[in-house]
Design an enzyme around this catalytic site. Structure first.
Site, PDB file in Angstrom:
ATOM      1  N   LYS A   1       0.814  -1.205   0.000  1.00 30.23           N
ATOM      2  CA  LYS A   1       0.000   0.000   0.000  1.00 30.23           C
ATOM      3  C   LYS A   1       0.854   1.264   0.000  1.00 30.23           C
ATOM      4  O   LYS A   1       0.484   2.269  -0.606  1.00 30.23           O
ATOM      5  CB  LYS A   1      -0.960   0.017   1.189  1.00 30.23           C
ATOM      6  CG  LYS A   1      -2.104  -0.977   1.021  1.00 30.23           C
ATOM      7  CD  LYS A   1      -3.159  -0.810   2.079  1.00 30.23           C
ATOM      8  CE  LYS A   1      -4.267  -1.833   1.899  1.00 30.23           C
ATOM      9  NZ  LYS A   1      -5.174  -1.890   3.042  1.00 30.23           N
TER      10      LYS A   1
ATOM     11  N   LYS B   1      -4.692  -9.260  -6.954  1.00 29.44           N
ATOM     12  CA  LYS B   1      -5.904  -9.463  -6.147  1.00 29.44           C
ATOM     13  C   LYS B   1      -7.056  -8.577  -6.630  1.00 29.44           C
ATOM     14  O   LYS B   1      -6.832  -7.439  -7.003  1.00 29.44           O
ATOM     15  CB  LYS B   1      -5.551  -9.107  -4.695  1.00 29.44           C
ATOM     16  CG  LYS B   1      -6.540  -9.554  -3.662  1.00 29.44           C
ATOM     17  CD  LYS B   1      -6.073  -9.157  -2.268  1.00 29.44           C
ATOM     18  CE  LYS B   1      -6.239  -7.669  -2.014  1.00 29.44           C
ATOM     19  NZ  LYS B   1      -5.940  -7.239  -0.649  1.00 29.44           N
TER      20      LYS B   1
ATOM     21  N   LYS C   1     -11.386  -3.452  -4.074  1.00 28.16           N
ATOM     22  CA  LYS C   1     -12.340  -2.345  -4.148  1.00 28.16           C
ATOM     23  C   LYS C   1     -11.663  -1.100  -4.697  1.00 28.16           C
ATOM     24  O   LYS C   1     -12.308  -0.230  -5.266  1.00 28.16           O
ATOM     25  CB  LYS C   1     -12.821  -1.922  -2.751  1.00 28.16           C
ATOM     26  CG  LYS C   1     -13.343  -2.953  -1.834  1.00 28.16           C
ATOM     27  CD  LYS C   1     -13.829  -2.245  -0.546  1.00 28.16           C
ATOM     28  CE  LYS C   1     -13.900  -3.174   0.645  1.00 28.16           C
ATOM     29  NZ  LYS C   1     -12.644  -3.206   1.433  1.00 28.16           N
TER      30      LYS C   1
HETATM   31  P1  TYM Z   1     -10.882  -5.429   3.466  1.00 31.93           P
HETATM   32  O1  TYM Z   1     -11.852  -4.330   3.704  1.00 31.93           O
HETATM   33  O2  TYM Z   1      -9.794  -5.213   2.477  1.00 31.93           O
HETATM   34  O3  TYM Z   1     -11.640  -6.743   3.050  1.00 31.93           O
HETATM   35  C1  TYM Z   1     -12.701  -7.307   3.801  1.00 31.93           C
HETATM   36  C2  TYM Z   1     -12.601  -8.829   3.781  1.00 31.93           C
HETATM   37  O4  TYM Z   1     -12.610  -9.298   2.432  1.00 31.93           O
HETATM   38  C3  TYM Z   1     -11.483 -10.130   2.187  1.00 31.93           C
HETATM   39  N1  TYM Z   1     -11.013  -9.913   0.808  1.00 31.93           N
HETATM   40  C4  TYM Z   1     -10.843 -10.885  -0.088  1.00 31.93           C
HETATM   41  N2  TYM Z   1     -11.014 -12.217  -0.009  1.00 31.93           N
HETATM   42  C5  TYM Z   1     -10.739 -12.947  -1.124  1.00 31.93           C
HETATM   43  N3  TYM Z   1     -10.340 -12.377  -2.299  1.00 31.93           N
HETATM   44  C6  TYM Z   1     -10.157 -11.056  -2.424  1.00 31.93           C
HETATM   45  N4  TYM Z   1      -9.760 -10.528  -3.583  1.00 31.93           N
HETATM   46  C7  TYM Z   1     -10.410 -10.237  -1.282  1.00 31.93           C
HETATM   47  N5  TYM Z   1     -10.339  -8.899  -1.049  1.00 31.93           N
HETATM   48  C8  TYM Z   1     -10.693  -8.723   0.235  1.00 31.93           C
HETATM   49  C9  TYM Z   1     -10.436  -9.672   3.202  1.00 31.93           C
HETATM   50  O5  TYM Z   1      -9.502 -10.692   3.466  1.00 31.93           O
HETATM   51  C10 TYM Z   1     -11.296  -9.337   4.409  1.00 31.93           C
HETATM   52  O6  TYM Z   1     -11.559 -10.494   5.172  1.00 31.93           O
HETATM   53  N6  TYM Z   1      -7.787  -5.112   7.377  1.00 31.93           N
HETATM   54  C11 TYM Z   1      -9.072  -5.611   6.936  1.00 31.93           C
HETATM   55  C12 TYM Z   1     -10.260  -5.083   7.736  1.00 31.93           C
HETATM   56  C13 TYM Z   1     -10.168  -5.264   9.222  1.00 31.93           C
HETATM   57  C14 TYM Z   1     -10.316  -6.506   9.917  1.00 31.93           C
HETATM   58  C15 TYM Z   1     -10.192  -6.166  11.292  1.00 31.93           C
HETATM   59  C16 TYM Z   1     -10.521  -7.813   9.496  1.00 31.93           C
HETATM   60  C17 TYM Z   1      -9.975  -4.296  10.145  1.00 31.93           C
HETATM   61  N7  TYM Z   1      -9.988  -4.824  11.394  1.00 31.93           N
HETATM   62  C18 TYM Z   1     -10.276  -7.149  12.278  1.00 31.93           C
HETATM   63  C19 TYM Z   1     -10.593  -8.802  10.502  1.00 31.93           C
HETATM   64  C20 TYM Z   1     -10.472  -8.464  11.862  1.00 31.93           C
HETATM   65  C21 TYM Z   1      -9.293  -5.190   5.487  1.00 31.93           C
HETATM   66  O7  TYM Z   1      -8.718  -4.247   5.015  1.00 31.93           O
HETATM   67  O8  TYM Z   1     -10.254  -5.896   4.855  1.00 31.93           O
END
Ligand code: TYM
Length: 349
Positions: free
Chosen positions: A128, A211, A214
């Site tokens: 990032k 990957k 969003k």
């Molecule tokens: P975020 O917002 O990027 O994504 C949310 C969830 O979606 C999953 N994900 C994917 N899974 C499979 N293929 C993909 N291309 C893909 N893109 C996203 C992510 O693995 C996630 O589970 N840091 C985290 C948010 C967060 C969090 C937490 C998660 C903040 N605090 C505490 C778990 C526990 C994030 O940026 O997810």
């Protein structure tokens, strides 16, 4: 560092009740990657366990600040998307992070537990921050500490996520372990990641080595929950592939990242293993397979998008749901923070 306190047991095998926590950033709408990698599993967990689900708006500002009104809308849209996918805000807790300050209080404590070396190894920070590391916000650097705080403020034991969060959850375990060790008592559980299903890492439709995200500049790279059926069909039709037919066994996907991605997506949408999916569609050319895939995706996404659109017509109701969820979240995390103040030795009334 420890003096015997009646509040917490000394280091021992404490059994923590099973509690699920997970979060999603409101940085853009929900994608097929989020849905298959995480949200579908969040929904499934609700049948058996206490769940706390969070729209992590504090994490979203680590990249940049959006215009206030679009930021508010994005947070509401993510909450409504989760409900449309099947999260039940009555039975479980759904809220946006910034309505529970316990997360930031605990994150500060974890800033003082995690080591620079641990954070320096985080691949998501490197990705990032890119080449211009000096210009990344310090929030982006300590992002994983806030994530650990999100989870451990509820002493959650299990965290359903996609594969890209694996390293962050290892850091959460390291933080919990170090804290417990330093204070010689088992305050925090050592969390288990739940990385489940055939599509734990959904890739971009334009490049099978990247990957699906969003925040990708190209909207053609992803399927959004809010895409209409024609858009979903067009994106799948234009998805990058190779000239070969689909193989009948997973080994035949080696070195074919785009074919592998579409096959995994299909298997995950159908809720079957990759082997089973290939037994069904192996031998088909992409010209024949893509419409089947599109139809499968549309059948799942169209009703979800419809219910999301209905909810977005009443933003005040979404705000009420989130405020109530936050109140319930604080009721769980307040005693954890009170315990910590005692354990660490902060003077408080
Ligand atoms: P975020 O917002 O990027 O994504 C949310 C969830 O979606 C999953 N994900 C994917 N899974 C499979 N293929 C993909 N291309 C893909 N893109 C996203 C992510 O693995 C996630 O589970 N840091 C985290 C948010 C967060 C969090 C937490 C998660 C903040 N605090 C505490 C778990 C526990 C994030 O940026 O997810």
């Amino acid at each position: 560092m420890s003096d015997a306190s009646p509040l917490t047991p000394s280091l021992s095998d404490v059994e923590f009740p099973k509690r699920i926590f997970s979060g999603i950033q409101p940085s853009g709408g929900m994608t097929l990657g989020n849905y298959l990698g995480a949200i579908r599993n969040w929904v499934a967990m609700q049948a058996e366990f206490d769940c706390v689900y969070c729209v992590v708006d504090w994490h979203a500002i680590t990249a940049s600040f959006d215009a206030p009104e679009s930021f508010r809308t994005a947070t509401r849209e993510m909450a409504a998307s989760l409900i449309a996918c099947g999260i039940d805000p009555e039975k479980h807790i759904l809220f946006n992070q910034s309505q529970n300050p316990d997360h930031v209080e605990l994150a500060w404590i974890f800033n003082c537990v995690a080591r620079m070396g641990w954070l320096n190894r985080m691949t998501q920070f490197k990705e990032k921050a890119g080449k211009n590391r000096e210009n990344a916000s310090t929030g982006l650097f300590v992002y994983p500490n806030l994530m650990a705080a999100d989870i451990l403020a509820y002493k959650a034991t299990h965290v359903p996520v996609g594969d890209d969060q694996r390293q962050h959850l290892e850091l959460t375990r390291d933080i919990a372990q170090k804290f417990n060790h330093d204070f010689e008592r088992t305050v925090f559980p050592i969390v288990e990641p739940l990385i489940l299903g055939a599509a734990t890492r959904v890739m971009s439709l334009r490049d099978g080595t990247k990957k699906m995200s969003k925040s990708d500049a190209s909207d053609m790279s992803r399927i959004n929950l809010r895409d209409d059926s024609d858009t979903i069909a067009a994106k799948i039709r234009k998805a990058k592939t190779d000239p070969e037919a689909l193989p009948s066994e997973p080994e035949g996907l080696a070195g074919r990242p785009e074919a592998e991605n579409l096959a995994n997506i299909y298997a995950a949408l159908r809720g079957v293993t990759l082997e089973e999916a290939l037994r069904e569609v192996g031998g088909k050319q992409f010209s024949e397979f893509k419409p089947i895939l599109a139809e499968t995706a549309i059948a799942i996404f169209a009703p979800i998008a419809e219910s999301l659109n209905r909810m977005m017509a009443d933003p005040a109701e979404i705000d009420r749901i989130l405020a109530k969820g936050a109140q319930r979240a604080r009721a769980v995390s307040n005693p954890v923070l009170a315990e910590l103040r005692e354990v660490i030795g902060f003077v408080h009334g």
